[in-house]
Design a protein around this motif. Sequence first.
Motif, mmCIF file in Angstrom:
data_model
loop_
_atom_site.group_PDB
_atom_site.id
_atom_site.type_symbol
_atom_site.label_atom_id
_atom_site.label_comp_id
_atom_site.label_asym_id
_atom_site.label_seq_id
_atom_site.Cartn_x
_atom_site.Cartn_y
_atom_site.Cartn_z
ATOM 1 N N VAL A 29 0.832 -1.208 0.000
ATOM 2 C CA VAL A 29 0.000 0.000 0.000
ATOM 3 C C VAL A 29 0.864 1.254 0.000
ATOM 4 C CG1 VAL A 29 -1.701 1.328 1.302
ATOM 5 C CG2 VAL A 29 -1.957 -1.154 1.091
ATOM 6 N N ALA A 30 1.901 1.277 0.833
ATOM 7 C CA ALA A 30 2.763 2.459 0.909
ATOM 8 C C ALA A 30 3.453 2.739 -0.425
ATOM 9 C CB ALA A 30 3.805 2.270 2.014
ATOM 10 N N ILE A 31 3.953 1.685 -1.077
ATOM 11 C CA ILE A 31 4.623 1.879 -2.366
ATOM 12 C C ILE A 31 3.626 2.314 -3.433
ATOM 13 C CG2 ILE A 31 5.934 0.729 -4.191
ATOM 14 C CD1 ILE A 31 7.246 -0.984 -2.068
ATOM 15 N N VAL A 32 2.423 1.743 -3.394
ATOM 16 C CA VAL A 32 1.380 2.158 -4.345
ATOM 17 C C VAL A 32 1.074 3.642 -4.175
ATOM 18 C CG1 VAL A 32 -1.060 1.931 -4.935
ATOM 19 C CG2 VAL A 32 0.347 -0.110 -4.647
ATOM 20 N N PHE A 33 0.975 4.108 -2.925
ATOM 21 C CA PHE A 33 0.739 5.530 -2.699
ATOM 22 C C PHE A 33 1.854 6.362 -3.322
ATOM 23 C CE2 PHE A 33 -2.044 4.797 1.247
ATOM 24 C CZ PHE A 33 -3.200 5.120 0.544
ATOM 25 N N MET A 34 3.086 5.908 -3.182
ATOM 26 C CA MET A 34 4.228 6.639 -3.733
ATOM 27 C C MET A 34 4.112 6.801 -5.246
ATOM 28 S SD MET A 34 6.458 7.598 -1.468
ATOM 29 C CE MET A 34 7.692 7.156 -0.303
#
Length: 478
Positions: A29-34
Amino acid sequence: MSEITTVPDSLGSPAAPPDRKLRGNLGVVAIVFMVVAAAAPLGVIGGVVPLGIASGNGAGFPATFIVATVVLLLFATGFTAMTPYVDDAGAFFSYVRQALGFPAGIGVAFVALVSYVALEAGVYGLLGPAGASVLELAGGPALPWWLFAAAAFAVTTYLGYRNIELSSRVLGVLLTAEIAIVVVLDLVIVARGGDHGLSTGIVNPHAILSGSLGIGLLFAIISYVGFEATAIFRDEAKTPERTIPRATYAALILIGVFYAVTSWALISGWGDDGAVAHATGSGSTFLGDTARRYVGAVGADLITVLYFTSLFACILAFHNVASRYVFALSQRDVLPAALSRPHDRHGSPHQASLWISAVVALAVLLAVVFGLDPAAQFYTWFAGATTVGVVVLMIVTSVAVLVYFARDRRGNSLWRIRIAPALGLVGLLGALVLILSNLSDLVGGSSVLAWVIVSVLVAAFVAGAAVGTRVGAKVGTA
């Protein structure tokens, strides 16, 4: 191949010294947000979509996002198949280095660095005027665009210096807000049945093939710039062999669905012919006018604010990507080793981040000194360079995937490591032809400037390959 896969520690092999590794705990999720934040979805909806409707294939434009998503998913199939065999961060250039050799990999790295820094700097040219609009909306005075750019620059530099997880939380909040307001607008338009019924252009072959399909595809492809950066966060990801592929697919699908559905809803909000007419005559206010029509002045004002924060999120995301490219290059002794020392407490590429900030500050300062129009010149020129650069990066990476698996499939299906990457390569080559054919229009109608952009990217690759050859020769890998 064997000489490439046994790169010494000084060139960033899996055995690289621990003090030259970044630290983090990023999940899918964090990488997708990035990476979705880097694509600046609200900026695309407010800027690129009206252009695609007006100059491309009109009511059929939403279908081009579906085509673009398919092409990029084909690319991602091979890209993620190779991920388990690339043990170091560095995204595209690590993949190219693994398959095509150290000099080619460093040449690609230089192109990537130029492309990402160009977009980070250029987006300040959009953010500045957007910030001025927000202040005026609140009843404040009219201020020069560069003051807002300077404020955003200071915050970006601070966040880039800190741990990546702080940036991911900021981006998560901003991205959720901008997507939420657009989803609300979409739902209201659909619930009210649009202007006079919902558009069928997205599935109508006549509409899809109308106007200039090539221009439509061009605008669709450039709307995804940023998704490909998932692999640059490898060192800071949890179980990267699983996290990176999942984040890549999730980001692509989320972006593609969001763009296709929202552009279809916006067209429905005006009717097929009305949308084309309004996008042609009032493209810069197309999104705001649609919001005012369906969710009122408050909704339109909120979109104005979130458009500003979307651009900031884009800048922050690309700053993080560019910093990690510099860090990865310094790990391989291509750039000064001091840039590959992570912060003792934050585990961040703080020196690389400050280096990128300095380059971006210089670019913005020169734009102000020479009186460039922040959007029509500064942003447009730099975004044109990024568009060409990133598509070239994906093309070379596709070739690298095909070469890497040519002799050994490593247990993968033919579809995953040959057919899908080859089809993706064909699609990307077609996109590059479209972009180069229309590059002068993208950068304000100047064919000279278009050639300058291409020349800069070629020079970046040649310089990188030369440096890679010199550095590689010292350790016997060139």
